[in-house]
Write an enzyme that holds these catalytic residues in place. Structure first.
Site, PDB file in Angstrom:
ATOM      1  N   TYR A  90       0.776  -1.160   0.046  1.00 51.08           N
ATOM      2  CA  TYR A  90       0.088  -0.077  -0.005  1.00 51.08           C
ATOM      3  C   TYR A  90       0.836   1.055   0.005  1.00 51.08           C
ATOM      4  O   TYR A  90       0.695   2.247  -0.823  1.00 51.08           O
ATOM      5  CB  TYR A  90      -0.980  -0.024   1.230  1.00 51.08           C
ATOM      6  CG  TYR A  90      -1.730   0.998   1.281  1.00 51.08           C
ATOM      7  CD1 TYR A  90      -3.042   1.033   0.483  1.00 51.08           C
ATOM      8  CD2 TYR A  90      -1.566   2.322   2.046  1.00 51.08           C
ATOM      9  CE1 TYR A  90      -3.846   2.217   0.590  1.00 51.08           C
ATOM     10  CE2 TYR A  90      -2.536   3.475   2.108  1.00 51.08           C
ATOM     11  CZ  TYR A  90      -3.708   3.164   1.512  1.00 51.08           C
ATOM     12  OH  TYR A  90      -4.441   4.235   1.515  1.00 51.08           O
TER      13      TYR A  90
ATOM     14  N   LYS B 205       1.346   3.906  -3.217  1.00 52.08           N
ATOM     15  CA  LYS B 205       0.976   5.494  -2.928  1.00 52.08           C
ATOM     16  C   LYS B 205       2.223   6.546  -2.865  1.00 52.08           C
ATOM     17  O   LYS B 205       1.736   7.479  -3.445  1.00 52.08           O
ATOM     18  CB  LYS B 205       0.083   5.716  -1.352  1.00 52.08           C
ATOM     19  CG  LYS B 205      -0.955   5.086  -1.360  1.00 52.08           C
ATOM     20  CD  LYS B 205      -2.301   5.647  -2.068  1.00 52.08           C
ATOM     21  CE  LYS B 205      -3.625   5.039  -2.034  1.00 52.08           C
ATOM     22  NZ  LYS B 205      -4.449   5.496  -2.990  1.00 52.08           N
TER      23      LYS B 205
ATOM     24  N   VAL C 183      -9.366   8.521   7.657  1.00 58.22           N
ATOM     25  CA  VAL C 183     -11.072   8.731   7.576  1.00 58.22           C
ATOM     26  C   VAL C 183     -11.674   7.393   7.905  1.00 58.22           C
ATOM     27  O   VAL C 183     -11.105   6.436   7.385  1.00 58.22           O
ATOM     28  CB  VAL C 183     -11.060   9.408   6.199  1.00 58.22           C
ATOM     29  CG1 VAL C 183     -12.483   9.721   6.066  1.00 58.22           C
ATOM     30  CG2 VAL C 183     -10.179  10.511   5.896  1.00 58.22           C
TER      31      VAL C 183
ATOM     32  N   THR D  22     -13.689   5.479   6.476  1.00 59.82           N
ATOM     33  CA  THR D  22     -14.368   4.800   5.515  1.00 59.82           C
ATOM     34  C   THR D  22     -14.429   3.169   5.645  1.00 59.82           C
ATOM     35  O   THR D  22     -13.676   2.613   6.412  1.00 59.82           O
ATOM     36  CB  THR D  22     -13.747   5.319   4.234  1.00 59.82           C
ATOM     37  OG1 THR D  22     -12.417   4.708   4.060  1.00 59.82           O
ATOM     38  CG2 THR D  22     -13.834   6.644   3.848  1.00 59.82           C
TER      39      THR D  22
HETATM   40  P1  NAD Z   1     -13.540   3.206   0.046  1.00 57.72           P
HETATM   41  O1  NAD Z   1     -13.457   1.732   0.318  1.00 57.72           O
HETATM   42  O2  NAD Z   1     -14.780   3.821   0.995  1.00 57.72           O
HETATM   43  O3  NAD Z   1     -13.828   3.452  -1.569  1.00 57.72           O
HETATM   44  C1  NAD Z   1     -12.962   3.188  -2.402  1.00 57.72           C
HETATM   45  C2  NAD Z   1     -13.907   3.082  -3.763  1.00 57.72           C
HETATM   46  O4  NAD Z   1     -13.157   2.630  -4.677  1.00 57.72           O
HETATM   47  C3  NAD Z   1     -14.951   1.882  -3.566  1.00 57.72           C
HETATM   48  O5  NAD Z   1     -16.291   2.289  -3.754  1.00 57.72           O
HETATM   49  C4  NAD Z   1     -14.535   0.894  -4.580  1.00 57.72           C
HETATM   50  O6  NAD Z   1     -15.498   0.100  -5.102  1.00 57.72           O
HETATM   51  C5  NAD Z   1     -13.700   1.466  -5.716  1.00 57.72           C
HETATM   52  N1  NAD Z   1     -12.569   0.883  -6.203  1.00 57.72           N
HETATM   53  C6  NAD Z   1     -11.773  -0.200  -5.856  1.00 57.72           C
HETATM   54  N2  NAD Z   1     -10.882  -0.634  -6.499  1.00 57.72           N
HETATM   55  C7  NAD Z   1     -11.358  -0.223  -7.800  1.00 57.72           C
HETATM   56  C8  NAD Z   1     -10.993  -0.390  -9.172  1.00 57.72           C
HETATM   57  N3  NAD Z   1      -9.929  -1.216  -9.520  1.00 57.72           N
HETATM   58  N4  NAD Z   1     -11.818   0.305 -10.189  1.00 57.72           N
HETATM   59  C9  NAD Z   1     -12.766   1.087  -9.857  1.00 57.72           C
HETATM   60  N5  NAD Z   1     -13.096   1.411  -8.586  1.00 57.72           N
HETATM   61  C10 NAD Z   1     -12.301   0.703  -7.617  1.00 57.72           C
HETATM   62  O7  NAD Z   1     -12.176   3.789   0.288  1.00 57.72           O
HETATM   63  P2  NAD Z   1     -11.740   5.514   0.789  1.00 57.72           P
HETATM   64  O8  NAD Z   1     -11.225   5.354   2.182  1.00 57.72           O
HETATM   65  O9  NAD Z   1     -12.967   6.349   0.473  1.00 57.72           O
HETATM   66  O10 NAD Z   1     -10.722   5.554  -0.268  1.00 57.72           O
HETATM   67  C11 NAD Z   1     -10.510   6.582  -1.396  1.00 57.72           C
HETATM   68  C12 NAD Z   1      -9.022   6.839  -1.534  1.00 57.72           C
HETATM   69  O11 NAD Z   1      -8.534   7.348  -0.348  1.00 57.72           O
HETATM   70  C13 NAD Z   1      -8.148   5.502  -1.950  1.00 57.72           C
HETATM   71  O12 NAD Z   1      -7.351   5.681  -2.707  1.00 57.72           O
HETATM   72  C14 NAD Z   1      -7.457   5.411  -0.414  1.00 57.72           C
HETATM   73  O13 NAD Z   1      -6.401   4.789  -0.551  1.00 57.72           O
HETATM   74  C15 NAD Z   1      -7.304   6.759  -0.148  1.00 57.72           C
HETATM   75  N6  NAD Z   1      -6.933   6.991   1.327  1.00 57.72           N
HETATM   76  C16 NAD Z   1      -8.027   6.739   2.155  1.00 57.72           C
HETATM   77  C17 NAD Z   1      -7.502   6.685   3.413  1.00 57.72           C
HETATM   78  C18 NAD Z   1      -8.833   6.524   4.677  1.00 57.72           C
HETATM   79  O14 NAD Z   1      -8.310   6.518   5.867  1.00 57.72           O
HETATM   80  N7  NAD Z   1      -9.914   6.222   4.182  1.00 57.72           N
HETATM   81  C19 NAD Z   1      -6.398   7.299   3.982  1.00 57.72           C
HETATM   82  C20 NAD Z   1      -5.555   7.600   2.930  1.00 57.72           C
HETATM   83  C21 NAD Z   1      -5.752   7.594   1.611  1.00 57.72           C
END
Ligand code: NAD
Length: 247
Positions: free
Chosen positions: A144, A148, A177, A179
């Site tokens: 991961y 990133k 966050v 999620t």
């Molecule tokens: P989430 O799981 O709620 O949403 C991610 C979405 O991406 C889902 O709807 C999933 O179906 C979709 N997805 C996954 N693989 C896919 C693919 N190959 N093609 C199309 N869609 C796809 O997660 P989130 O927390 O909202 O994450 C959003 C972004 O934020 C991600 O890139 C994650 O790495 C990043 N992020 C999240 C956090 C956190 O704490 N939530 C922290 C840092 C970074």
């Protein structure tokens, strides 16, 4: 032509919050996700959106998407789709490593490449979603965190090369966050540790990440490109001992 934002991973979490902010700003939104069922349900409840069931890691799927929306004026692309898979190095099989790289890094490359002609025409903006894991290493994040960090550097490559076409490319590095993605890999110990290590002492909200994304896509950020913006409650700024120094 209709001013449009393309948001990947839009079915829930940060992508859905970003979709709603773009809608508030009057843009049409192409909502992209590979969870077609969840996407269909959420898109049904929104106006001015076009849902697309698309896997951003699959070149053919991405090419179909780009062709399907070719008539729209794409002013923003948010590469937000991502997956988290935390595990020790010795247990991270090649398949697990590839799955993380395929969505988190290949997806950002493929989507931006496929939308570059449309973004050139509209002088649009791209925001790639990395993570604080792109900037600071931690245990269990060999795939991961590396994916990133790749996104953070890819952002600079894209910004430098596409700048002369009027395309801005920036990167948002969210802190934690609550999620579905985060809650699948954050144990209670991790949650407690983040609370201690974050100067603002809390997790962020989807809408707080979305505000930064939509600002970077807007004309208000018209001279900002090639940047990494941490939206993390100050996590990146701290060193060790914050919790001990507070008490
Ligand atoms: P989430 O799981 O709620 O949403 C991610 C979405 O991406 C889902 O709807 C999933 O179906 C979709 N997805 C996954 N693989 C896919 C693919 N190959 N093609 C199309 N869609 C796809 O997660 P989130 O927390 O909202 O994450 C959003 C972004 O934020 C991600 O890139 C994650 O790495 C990043 N992020 C999240 C956090 C956190 O704490 N939530 C922290 C840092 C970074």
């Amino acid at each position: 032509m209709v001013k449009t934002a393309v948001v990947t991973g839009a079915a829930r979490g940060i992508g859905l919050a970003t979709t709603k902010l773009f809608l508030d700003a009057g843009l049409h939104v192409v909502m992209v996700d590979n969870d077609g069922a969840e996407l269909a349900v959420v898109a049904e409840s929104l106006e001015n959106v076009t849902p697309h069931d698309c896997d951003v890691s699959d070149p053919a799927s991405v090419a179909r998407l780009a062709a399907d929306v070719a008539e729209l004026e794409i002013v923003a692309l948010v590469n937000n789709a991502g997956l988290a898979d935390f595990g020790p190095i010795e247990e991270t099989t090649y398949e697990r490593w590839r799955a993380v790289m395929a969505t988190n890094l290949d997806g950002v490359f493929l989507m931006t490449q496929a939308f570059t002609p449309a973004l050139k025409a509209a002088k649009g903006a791209v925001v790639n979603i990395a993570s604080i894991s792109a900037l600071r290493a931690s245990t269990l994040r060999v795939a991961y965190g590396t994916s990133k960090a790749g996104v953070a550097h890819l952002t600079q490559q894209q910004a430098v090369e596409l700048g002369e076409h009027g395309i801005r490319v920036n990167c948002v590095c969210p802190g934690p966050v609550r999620t579905k993605l985060a809650m699948a890999v954050h144990t209670q110990d991790i949650i407690d540790a983040y609370h201690d290590a974050i100067p603002l002492n809390r997790y962020g909200q989807e809408s707080e990440i979305a505000e930064a994304i939509v600002w970077l896509c807007s004309d208000k950020a018209s001279f900002v490109t090639g940047q990494r913006l941490s939206v993390d409650g100050g996590f990146e700024a701290t060193g060790i001992g914050l919790a001990a120094l507070r008490s």
